[in-house]
Design a protein around this motif. Sequence first.
Motif, PDB file in Angstrom:
ATOM      1  N   SER A   1      30.928  54.648  36.306  1.00 24.76           N
ATOM      2  CA  SER A   1      32.309  55.120  36.075  1.00 24.76           C
ATOM      3  C   SER A   1      32.324  56.212  35.013  1.00 24.76           C
ATOM      4  O   SER A   1      31.493  56.226  34.106  1.00 24.76           O
ATOM      5  CB  SER A   1      33.232  53.977  35.660  1.00 24.76           C
ATOM      6  N   PRO A   2      33.271  57.152  35.121  1.00 23.73           N
ATOM      7  CA  PRO A   2      33.399  58.198  34.109  1.00 23.73           C
ATOM      8  C   PRO A   2      34.090  57.639  32.872  1.00 23.73           C
ATOM      9  O   PRO A   2      34.834  56.667  32.965  1.00 23.73           O
ATOM     10  CB  PRO A   2      34.303  59.221  34.803  1.00 23.73           C
TER      11      PRO A   2
ATOM     12  N   ARG B   1      36.863  62.409  27.787  1.00 24.20           N
ATOM     13  CA  ARG B   1      35.703  63.262  27.981  1.00 24.20           C
ATOM     14  C   ARG B   1      35.448  64.172  26.787  1.00 24.20           C
ATOM     15  O   ARG B   1      34.875  65.239  26.931  1.00 24.20           O
ATOM     16  CB  ARG B   1      35.896  64.133  29.230  1.00 24.20           C
TER      17      ARG B   1
ATOM     18  N   VAL C   1      28.745  60.138  32.388  1.00 20.46           N
ATOM     19  CA  VAL C   1      29.083  59.016  33.244  1.00 20.46           C
ATOM     20  C   VAL C   1      28.369  57.796  32.688  1.00 20.46           C
ATOM     21  O   VAL C   1      27.267  57.907  32.141  1.00 20.46           O
ATOM     22  CB  VAL C   1      28.676  59.291  34.707  1.00 20.46           C
TER      23      VAL C   1
END
Lengths: 342, 303
Positions: free
Chosen positions: B59-60, B64, B71
């Motif tokens: 999953s990311p 970010r 990931v």
Amino acid sequence: MTRTLTILVARSLLVLLAVSLAVFLLLRFAGDPVLAVLGPRHTRAQYEETRHSLGLDQPLRVQYARFLAGAVQGDLGRSYHHNAPAAGLILERLPATVELAVAAMLLAGAFAFPLGILAAVRPSGPLARILLTGSLLGISAPTFFIGLMLIFIFSVVPHVWHVTWLPELPAGGRIAGGMEVPRQTGFLLIDTLLAGRGDSFLSALRHLLMPAMTLGFYYLAVLMRLIRGAMIDELAKDYVRVARAKGLSDAAVTVRHALRNALIPVVTVMGLQLGGLIAFSVVTETIFQWPGMGKLLIDSIGVNDQPVIMAYLLLVAVIFVTINFTVDVLYTVIDPRIRLRS
Amino acid sequence: MARRLHLARQLARSHAALAAAAVLALMTLGALFAPLVAPQRTDEPGALHLADAFKPPMSPPYDRGQGAPGVYLMGTDDQGRDVLSAILFGLRVSLFVGFSVVILSSILGTLLGIVSGYAGGRVDSVIMGIADVFLSFPSILVALFILSVWREGGMERLVLSIVSVRWVVYARTARGSTLAEREKDYISAARALGQRPVRIMFGHILPNVMSPLAIIAAVEIGMVIMLEATLSFLGVGTPITQPSLGMLIKNGSEDLLSGSWWISLFPGLALVMLVFSINILVDWLRDVLNPHIAAAESAAVQA
């Protein structure tokens, strides 16, 4: 023979004495026993009085002699946490641990013998290589990880993702709620039969299955290698060639002649391993919430309940020394050529 | 040099041993350079995002921003810790404990074993008597008791506890070899020349009893790593701030029942792979070295 026995008894007693001394010194000097009894709030006078009543103002020799006298009579101190005799707490949980260890050993033996023999018949064939690599993998996987994987496969996957083709097994405890039977021997499989409860017996059996597989896995790998080695040794001997020359079938030679002779070292090691099974049941019992003496030990370490920890050490010492002693005696009885060096 | 080349050629011939060596090298490098190669600095609490807790593999991340991994290859744990990074840092701890225990216990055991075998008499009885008591019980139990009494401390507490139960393995072998070596002519010659016992023990006997001890040390690495993992799993091992693979598995085991399998499965597989490849290499090494040892011994007997 008498001389050998005397040496063996003396050596066993010496080991027990050394362990008892170590336990005594650890109990005495790791933390203040007076504080353990009184707690942090007390007066100077109370402290001195408790110290006197516990006998801690006596010389160390006298204290050790008293400790030893108590231990021989089964008095190993009182648990701080349970406020009950430590020896009783452990003995109460002994049947659960023995039941688990015996089940693990039977399970491991049931698989180790056929696999070990198969791997010995053609020692460098493809089947033997697969089995040997598998056993090396088995030796490399820690007991606790095997247990977690079994729980995952047989408890989590069927339950969480509703996979119906996998059998669902209980991941904790010894028996399902409401299925309990009155305690008679402490061995649940026997107690349920004595109570005539078939449903309880099945429940206890289902609960026993995963812990026994976990505990037995390592021994399966070790036993298989051992049986293979012993069988290869036997199959190379002259009497096997004679039996073959007589025209006996392969199966008869392997099972009726070679296996019987290979059994002697294998059974000895199985006996010796029983002690190791009790030691490793500490891990298995923790994973499966199995109410045996191993789980009691880990719980006691968690709350620093020293009398229970030390009582466990002494009782396990007695078990191990007894096993070692029995094996040594059996050796000298079976093979009189084995003499101890003085 | 020729011997080393010979070993390398043998290694190339055995596919299993070669694969094991590659896995072991990869894991060791990953552990050594964990601060550089790990996607997340799991050793720094500030790097974690609670919003990223319990993410399944692949999953990311939620945020970010800077320092976040692209990931979560192996998912995250209950604190939002990247499992892959935690494994790399955990490997560091497991390998560190494994190697320091083997180094310390082999030195201590060899020393005591040679002294015991060479001195004989009362010294021998005392040292081997202590070793006998230790050998009467499984290491895991003795280590548990030492750790249950010695409750405060960091990594040195764990390392020394395991050293105190594993030195006996070396001591017994070293003593046995020393007993055999002591009777040989070159030792009598050294004694006749008036050399001091210390010089005889460590200048002459030690080099001649090393080979079996080296193989034991190799076997012990996998053994000690498993022992450490088990102790950490039981909650008496590595400190919380430096989780080894065993402690990672323990932490993840609490989430296993609710279906978050990746938190304990991946560290567990890493541990099995590590010990398995060590065991394959040791098995192979024993097979390759054994003819040499046997040949050397028979040459010594004939000489």
